[in-house]
Write an enzyme that holds these catalytic residues in place. Structure first.
Site, PDB file in Angstrom:
ATOM      1  N   ASN A 195      -9.929   3.430 -28.524  1.00 28.72           N
ATOM      2  CA  ASN A 195     -10.763   2.390 -27.907  1.00 28.72           C
ATOM      3  C   ASN A 195     -10.210   1.018 -28.313  1.00 28.72           C
ATOM      4  OD1 ASN A 195     -12.735   0.585 -27.131  1.00 28.72           O
ATOM      5  ND2 ASN A 195     -14.453   1.809 -27.862  1.00 28.72           N
ATOM      6  N   CYS A 215     -16.616  -4.560 -25.606  1.00 29.22           N
ATOM      7  CA  CYS A 215     -15.781  -3.664 -24.784  1.00 29.22           C
ATOM      8  C   CYS A 215     -15.879  -3.980 -23.288  1.00 29.22           C
ATOM      9  CB  CYS A 215     -16.154  -2.210 -25.031  1.00 29.22           C
ATOM     10  SG  CYS A 215     -15.846  -1.697 -26.719  1.00 29.22           S
ATOM     11  N   HIS A 217     -13.102   1.914 -18.899  1.00 31.65           N
ATOM     12  CA  HIS A 217     -12.969   1.589 -20.324  1.00 31.65           C
ATOM     13  C   HIS A 217     -12.727   2.897 -21.065  1.00 31.65           C
ATOM     14  CE1 HIS A 217     -13.559   0.160 -24.287  1.00 31.65           C
ATOM     15  NE2 HIS A 217     -14.746   0.706 -24.456  1.00 31.65           N
TER      16      HIS A 217
END
Ligand code: UT7
Length: 326
Positions: free
Chosen positions: A282, A114, A252
């Protein structure tokens, strides 16, 4: 004179197939109420069968190039942050290189899960500043839907697919005054001691399969809150700035509660945060450039705005970047 790297364009792409929390509740034991209250997620996009990470990355890249007013032939560096490459090798970046008509320079992938976009941006910023490259594409692209374990509701509901890209160009300037232009600084970290908190249980060298996501959610949540608070403060301190100097936080997008905690730490107003987790879930390395592109397209982020980007992911990896837009 000095070389700085400037963000000169952005683009993104989301696959057409939208899957809501209620859609998931028909398939596994979950509910819109649980997912939304724990994460802020309402829906996510899944890539179609045959639609691969490089396909998403290509569209995002083409849009970013067009936005920056450059072509594939102008590009001499492509770095893709991805955990879900089309093939084990070669890099997804070389496929993008071929498909945008770029025949020179270098193209490679970065694997920081990520945090992939921040790591890729950090590498590109350093490489442009050497003077060796002039025009780069930094792409975050992932199809994490391919790594979901539908027997594990604690992770299956959290992820989506997408891609985002930025064009970063080297520009020669008279020694810049502090905080004036371009990427101001990047800060990246890893702690391999924590690798077992979030990982994929496959791999070419071990199981010869791509495997499934496994996560210790509560611990990851705790580390995310701590590490992101620490790295955003590190970025501000490095530039002698404070939270109130930031025009936009582009975080994020893993969990709205994690983002809220960073916002609190920065003492920033909530309307200065770009929030897309409700629509995208996500999307791993894609989440920051997707959010950035959305806010630029909507006219919220304007030329000269100071952006703070931050991410944490498997590894653990985490990082932040401060940059003026445009
Ligand atoms: O990109 C970086 C990586 N990821 C993250 O940053 C994610 C970090 N972690 C998180 O966001 C949160 O830990 C989660 C959203 C994953 C989980 O939230 P939580 O508040 O920590 O929930 P929990 O794991 O403690 O689970 C609470 C309950 C459990 O039931 P019991 O044992 O209390 O009866 C779970 O079985 O919720 C249950 N549960 C679910 N219920 C409905 C877990 N997943 C689900 C689900 N639907 N999908």
């Amino acid at each position: 004179m000095e070389i700085i790297s400037k963000l000169t364009g952005c683009g993104s792409y989301l696959p057409q197939n939208v899957v809501t929390n209620s859609d998931l509740a028909k398939k596994i034991d979950t509910s819109d109420e649980w997912i939304f209250s724990r994460t802020g997620i309402k829906q996510r996009h899944y890539a179609a069968v045959g639609e691969n990470t490089s396909d998403l990355a290509l569209i995002a890249a083409e849009r970013a190039l067009s936005h920056a007013g450059v072509t594939g032939q102008d590009v001499d560096l492509i770095v893709v942050g991805t955990t879900t490459p089309d093939r084990t090798f070669p890099a997804t970046a070389v496929k993008v290189q071929k498909n945008i008509g770029c025949v020179r320079g270098a193209a490679f992938d970065v694997q920081a899960v990520c945090s992939g976009f921040i790591f890729a941006l950090s590498i590109v910023d350093s490489m442009l500043k050497t003077g060796q490259f002039k025009t780069a594409l930094v792409i975050g692209a992932d199809t994490l839907s391919r790594l979901l374990n539908w027997e594990d509701r604690t992770t299956a509901v959290l992820f989506g697919d997408g891609a985002g890209a930025v064009v970063v160009q080297a520009v020669e300037v008279d020694t810049r005054s502090r905080n004036e232009d371009g990427i101001l600084s990047t800060h990246i970290h890893s702690d391999g001691n924590l690798e077992n908190l979030l990982y994929c249980d496959g791999g070419p060298s071990t199981t010869q399969t791509s495997g499934f996501i496994t996560m210790a959610g509560k611990e990851i949540f705790r580390h995310a809150v701590t590490n992101l608070a620490s790295v955003v403060m590190e970025a501000l301190a490095a530039n002698n700035l404070k939270g109130s100097d930031i025009d936009w936080l582009v975080p994020h997008q893993a969990n709205k509660r994690i983002i809220d905690s960073t916002v609190k730490k920065l003492k920033m107003p909530k309307d200065k945060v770009v929030l897309t987790v409700q629509d995208h879930a996500n999307t791993s390395a894609a989440s920051i450039p997707l959010a950035l592109d959305q806010a630029v397209c909507e006219g919220r982020i304007q030329q000269g705005d100071l952006l703070l980007m931050e991410a944490m992911g498997g590894g653990l990896t985490w990082g932040a970047a401060l940059a003026r837009w445009g």
